[in-house]
Design a protein around this motif. Sequence first.
Motif, short mmCIF file in Angstrom:
data_model
loop_
_atom_site.label_atom_id
_atom_site.label_comp_id
_atom_site.label_asym_id
_atom_site.label_seq_id
_atom_site.Cartn_x
_atom_site.Cartn_y
_atom_site.Cartn_z
N TYR A 35 0.84 -1.21 0.00
CA TYR A 35 0.00 0.00 0.00
C TYR A 35 0.88 1.26 0.00
O TYR A 35 0.66 2.18 -0.78
CB TYR A 35 -0.93 0.00 1.21
CG TYR A 35 -1.69 1.29 1.36
CD1 TYR A 35 -2.73 1.61 0.50
CD2 TYR A 35 -1.34 2.20 2.35
CE1 TYR A 35 -3.42 2.81 0.63
CE2 TYR A 35 -2.02 3.40 2.49
CZ TYR A 35 -3.06 3.70 1.62
OH TYR A 35 -3.73 4.89 1.74
N SER A 91 -4.53 0.40 -4.15
CA SER A 91 -5.30 1.40 -3.42
C SER A 91 -5.88 0.75 -2.16
O SER A 91 -5.86 -0.48 -2.01
CB SER A 91 -6.45 1.92 -4.28
OG SER A 91 -7.41 0.89 -4.48
N GLN A 92 -6.39 1.57 -1.28
CA GLN A 92 -6.97 1.04 -0.04
C GLN A 92 -8.14 0.11 -0.34
O GLN A 92 -8.26 -0.96 0.27
CB GLN A 92 -7.44 2.18 0.86
CG GLN A 92 -8.00 1.68 2.18
CD GLN A 92 -8.43 2.80 3.09
OE1 GLN A 92 -8.20 3.97 2.81
NE2 GLN A 92 -9.05 2.46 4.20
N SER A 93 -8.99 0.48 -1.29
CA SER A 93 -10.14 -0.37 -1.62
C SER A 93 -9.69 -1.70 -2.22
O SER A 93 -10.33 -2.74 -1.98
CB SER A 93 -11.10 0.35 -2.56
OG SER A 93 -10.46 0.67 -3.77
N GLN A 94 -8.61 -1.71 -2.99
CA GLN A 94 -8.10 -2.97 -3.54
C GLN A 94 -7.57 -3.86 -2.43
O GLN A 94 -7.78 -5.08 -2.46
CB GLN A 94 -6.99 -2.69 -4.56
CG GLN A 94 -7.48 -2.08 -5.85
CD GLN A 94 -6.33 -1.69 -6.74
OE1 GLN A 94 -5.35 -1.09 -6.30
NE2 GLN A 94 -6.44 -1.99 -8.03
N GLU A 124 -8.52 -3.86 0.70
CA GLU A 124 -9.63 -4.33 1.52
C GLU A 124 -10.28 -5.58 0.93
O GLU A 124 -10.73 -6.45 1.67
CB GLU A 124 -10.68 -3.24 1.67
CG GLU A 124 -10.22 -2.09 2.54
CD GLU A 124 -11.20 -0.93 2.54
OE1 GLU A 124 -12.22 -0.98 1.80
OE2 GLU A 124 -10.95 0.04 3.25
N LYS A 125 -10.31 -5.66 -0.40
CA LYS A 125 -10.90 -6.82 -1.05
C LYS A 125 -10.02 -8.02 -0.85
O LYS A 125 -10.38 -9.11 -0.70
CB LYS A 125 -11.12 -6.56 -2.54
CG LYS A 125 -12.17 -5.53 -2.79
CD LYS A 125 -12.31 -5.26 -4.27
CE LYS A 125 -13.31 -4.16 -4.49
NZ LYS A 125 -13.49 -3.82 -5.88
#
Length: 41
Positions: free
Chosen positions: A29, A35-38, A40-41
């Motif tokens: 990161y 990205s943060q959303s990637q 998180e998944k």
Amino acid sequence: MIRAKALKGKGGRESIHSDSFRIQVALEYLDGSFSQSQIEK
């Protein structure tokens, strides 16, 4: 005798990820690879 407690995360649950995995994700990161959303998944 002192007992070692299991590391617990948010909500008092034990962590399902190893420390080395969490460090790897954090470095990716910070490097800008994801990205943060990637992450998180």
